[in-house]
Design a protein around this motif. Structure first.
Motif, PDB file in Angstrom:
ATOM      1  N   THR A  52      -4.232  -7.830 -13.351  1.00 49.23           N
ATOM      2  CA  THR A  52      -2.621  -8.480 -13.043  1.00 49.23           C
ATOM      3  C   THR A  52      -1.784  -7.561 -12.928  1.00 49.23           C
ATOM      4  OG1 THR A  52      -3.567 -10.953 -13.992  1.00 49.23           O
ATOM      5  CG2 THR A  52      -1.445 -10.018 -13.955  1.00 49.23           C
ATOM      6  N   ILE A  53      -1.111  -6.743 -12.857  1.00 47.47           N
ATOM      7  CA  ILE A  53       0.117  -5.654 -12.551  1.00 47.47           C
ATOM      8  C   ILE A  53       1.297  -6.003 -12.866  1.00 47.47           C
ATOM      9  CG2 ILE A  53       0.159  -3.603 -12.050  1.00 47.47           C
ATOM     10  CD1 ILE A  53      -2.631  -3.325 -10.550  1.00 47.47           C
TER      11      ILE A  53
ATOM     12  N   ILE B  70      -6.756  -6.886 -17.773  1.00 46.85           N
ATOM     13  CA  ILE B  70      -8.316  -6.710 -16.963  1.00 46.85           C
ATOM     14  C   ILE B  70      -8.701  -8.411 -17.697  1.00 46.85           C
ATOM     15  CG2 ILE B  70     -10.443  -5.889 -17.194  1.00 46.85           C
ATOM     16  CD1 ILE B  70      -8.870  -3.292 -16.412  1.00 46.85           C
ATOM     17  N   LYS B  71      -9.187  -9.226 -17.040  1.00 47.25           N
ATOM     18  CA  LYS B  71      -9.877  -9.840 -16.736  1.00 47.25           C
ATOM     19  C   LYS B  71     -10.997 -10.096 -16.851  1.00 47.25           C
ATOM     20  CE  LYS B  71     -10.684 -15.185 -17.589  1.00 47.25           C
ATOM     21  NZ  LYS B  71      -9.548 -16.277 -16.926  1.00 47.25           N
ATOM     22  N   VAL B  72     -12.597 -10.543 -16.707  1.00 47.24           N
ATOM     23  CA  VAL B  72     -13.405 -10.041 -16.214  1.00 47.24           C
ATOM     24  C   VAL B  72     -14.236 -12.116 -16.910  1.00 47.24           C
ATOM     25  CG1 VAL B  72     -16.277  -9.242 -16.724  1.00 47.24           C
ATOM     26  CG2 VAL B  72     -14.517  -7.950 -17.360  1.00 47.24           C
ATOM     27  N   ASP B  73     -14.324 -12.212 -15.183  1.00 43.98           N
ATOM     28  CA  ASP B  73     -14.749 -13.124 -15.484  1.00 43.98           C
ATOM     29  C   ASP B  73     -16.883 -13.196 -15.553  1.00 43.98           C
ATOM     30  OD1 ASP B  73     -16.082 -16.087 -14.753  1.00 43.98           O
ATOM     31  OD2 ASP B  73     -14.630 -15.854 -12.608  1.00 43.98           O
TER      32      ASP B  73
ATOM     33  N   GLU C 225      -5.283  -6.431 -22.592  1.00 47.08           N
ATOM     34  CA  GLU C 225      -4.080  -5.280 -21.674  1.00 47.08           C
ATOM     35  C   GLU C 225      -4.381  -3.800 -22.158  1.00 47.08           C
ATOM     36  OE1 GLU C 225      -0.955  -8.022 -22.972  1.00 47.08           O
ATOM     37  OE2 GLU C 225      -1.571  -9.288 -21.678  1.00 47.08           O
ATOM     38  N   GLN C 226      -3.259  -3.126 -21.334  1.00 49.84           N
ATOM     39  CA  GLN C 226      -2.978  -2.085 -21.589  1.00 49.84           C
ATOM     40  C   GLN C 226      -1.623  -1.972 -20.692  1.00 49.84           C
ATOM     41  OE1 GLN C 226      -4.686   1.169 -23.002  1.00 49.84           O
ATOM     42  NE2 GLN C 226      -2.895   2.586 -22.902  1.00 49.84           N
TER      43      GLN C 226
ATOM     44  N   LEU D 111     -14.961  -4.693 -22.865  1.00 53.58           N
ATOM     45  CA  LEU D 111     -14.766  -6.584 -22.838  1.00 53.58           C
ATOM     46  C   LEU D 111     -16.185  -6.877 -21.951  1.00 53.58           C
ATOM     47  CD1 LEU D 111     -11.474  -7.021 -20.407  1.00 53.58           C
ATOM     48  CD2 LEU D 111     -11.783  -7.587 -22.848  1.00 53.58           C
ATOM     49  N   MET D 112     -17.487  -6.040 -22.401  1.00 55.50           N
ATOM     50  CA  MET D 112     -18.750  -6.110 -21.209  1.00 55.50           C
ATOM     51  C   MET D 112     -19.382  -6.434 -22.868  1.00 55.50           C
ATOM     52  SD  MET D 112     -18.823  -5.458 -19.166  1.00 55.50           S
ATOM     53  CE  MET D 112     -17.923  -5.386 -16.995  1.00 55.50           C
ATOM     54  N   PRO D 113     -20.475  -6.708 -22.861  1.00 54.66           N
ATOM     55  CA  PRO D 113     -20.941  -7.427 -24.047  1.00 54.66           C
ATOM     56  C   PRO D 113     -22.016  -6.312 -24.627  1.00 54.66           C
ATOM     57  CG  PRO D 113     -21.884  -7.901 -21.937  1.00 54.66           C
ATOM     58  CD  PRO D 113     -21.038  -7.892 -20.949  1.00 54.66           C
TER      59      PRO D 113
END
Length: 381
Positions: A324-325, A336-339, A350-351, A377-379
């Motif tokens: 989202t921008i 950024i959202k990781v599904d 957010e940045q 956001l990564m495991p």
């Protein structure tokens, strides 16, 4: 911010930072329409730019007046307390933030009536002057050859040609072009204008006018065969939506003919947004592939969906990446959202990017910033 406008019994409002309306006698082309005889069909435009309300006369016969001063073709800023008249009709303006309003008057003051009468006499003298003194040159130089992208509109009164150097432009840039009007009759021309228009699937059917250029303000007398080539320049704001399945752009031109049919032409263009493209390519460098990028009507807010390689999605444990921008003045906020597969509550990060710094950074720097956001956001492995 909401601004309420009143012209006679007609009312409308401006909302947001990019709002724009036209005022005049013609309800088919003006959101603020009133039938007073001293109004031109399309008399003036009002628009908000960076929180300030502006008004611009559109070549009207009886003029637009702000605090007793007649406007030329340049826009003038309006503030609480400004006295604004379109012909002999006062424009009421109310700013919702402080509640201040222009007081509506029943009749134009004698001083203004005298100035309007003087202007009418000057125009009558111009129209009575010999046609040769006002006519366009029938031997005008042709349009520059580099303006090779061309489209025209015509009727029995004349031909209008729009010419550009190319068909693709970028948000935050200027569009240089030429208009060439060829008269096919002996007639009086009120004005020639061009507009930059965005059509969005979820916007109004008439599109949103981002900028408007008064190419020539009249009235003047045009004889059969006269040719008038004139340059124009339109400004594309930052953060505009790019051309897509939901968004189309065009430049449209209107020749306002007094007491006869107007002439219209439009030329489609492609719009690109380099800011969005840089972030898109940053995710692409990590092999996240575009599913879709959508913009809100009037731009400023974008949502993109990116998918990992289909053959690797299961191994990565990721369905999609959502970006989202949003434009925030001199900054750009990215989220950024990781599904992730099997999870119902996915974390986001957010940045905020300083726009000037983002535009001056190398693509490698942009790629690294997005990678660092994704890594958070990564495991853990």
């Amino acid at each position: 911010m909401t601004i309420l406008l009143q012209l006679g019994a007609a009312q409308t409002k401006l909302e947001g930072i990019t709002a724009r309306v036209f005022a005049g006698r013609d309800p088919s082309s003006c959101q603020l329409a009133h039938g007073d005889a001293t109004l031109s069909r399309k008399h003036a435009e009002l628009f908000v730019d960076q929180g300030t309300l502006f008004i611009r006369d559109l070549g009207s016969a009886n003029g637009t007046w702000v605090d007793g001063t007649h406007l030329g073709q340049e826009p003038a800023a309006l503030h609480p307390g400004s006295q604004v008249w379109l012909g002999q009709v006062q424009l009421g303006v109310t700013w919702q933030l402080d509640g201040s309003a222009t007081v509506m008057a029943q009749q134009a003051p004698p001083e203004l009536q005298a100035m309007i009468q003087q202007r009418q006499q000057q125009q009558q003298q111009m129209m009575a002057a010999p046609a040769a003194s006002l006519a366009m040159s029938s031997t005008s130089a042709p349009l520059p050859s580099e303006f090779a992208y061309r489209k025209q509109g015509s009727n029995s009164n004349g031909v209008i040609l729009l010419a550009l150097k190319q068909d693709t432009f970028w948000s935050g840039s200027n569009i240089d072009g030429f208009v060439e009007f060829t008269s096919e009759d002996n007639q009086n021309v009120a004005s020639i204008t061009v507009e930059l228009v965005e059509y969005h699937k979820r916007g109004g059917s008439k599109g949103h006018v981002w900028d408007r250029f008064l190419v020539r303000q009249g009235p003047w007398r045009a004889a059969h065969g006269d040719v008038l080539p004139l340059p124009f320049q339109l400004r594309v704001p930052a953060g505009t939506a790019m051309t897509s399945k939901d968004v189309n752009w065009e430049i449209r031109c209107d020749v306002d003919i007094n007491w006869a049919s107007d002439i219209h032409a439009d030329i489609p263009i492609q719009m690109r947004n380099p800011d969005i493209e840089r972030l898109r390519d940053g995710l692409g460098s990590m092999d996240y592939r575009v599913v879709d990028i959508e913009s809100a009507a009037l731009g400023q807010h974008f949502e993109g969906t990116f998918a990992p390689p289909a053959n690797m999605a299961r191994a990565l444990g990721i369905n999609e990446i959502h970006l989202t921008i949003e434009y925030l003045g001199a900054n750009l906020k990215g989220c950024i959202k990781v599904d992730r597969k099997g999870l119902h509550h996915n974390s986001t990060i957010e940045q905020v990017f300083e726009l000037a710094r983002l535009r001056n950074a190398s693509q490698a720097e942009v790629n690294l910033t997005l990678k660092q956001m994704l890594d958070q956001l990564m495991p853990a492995k």
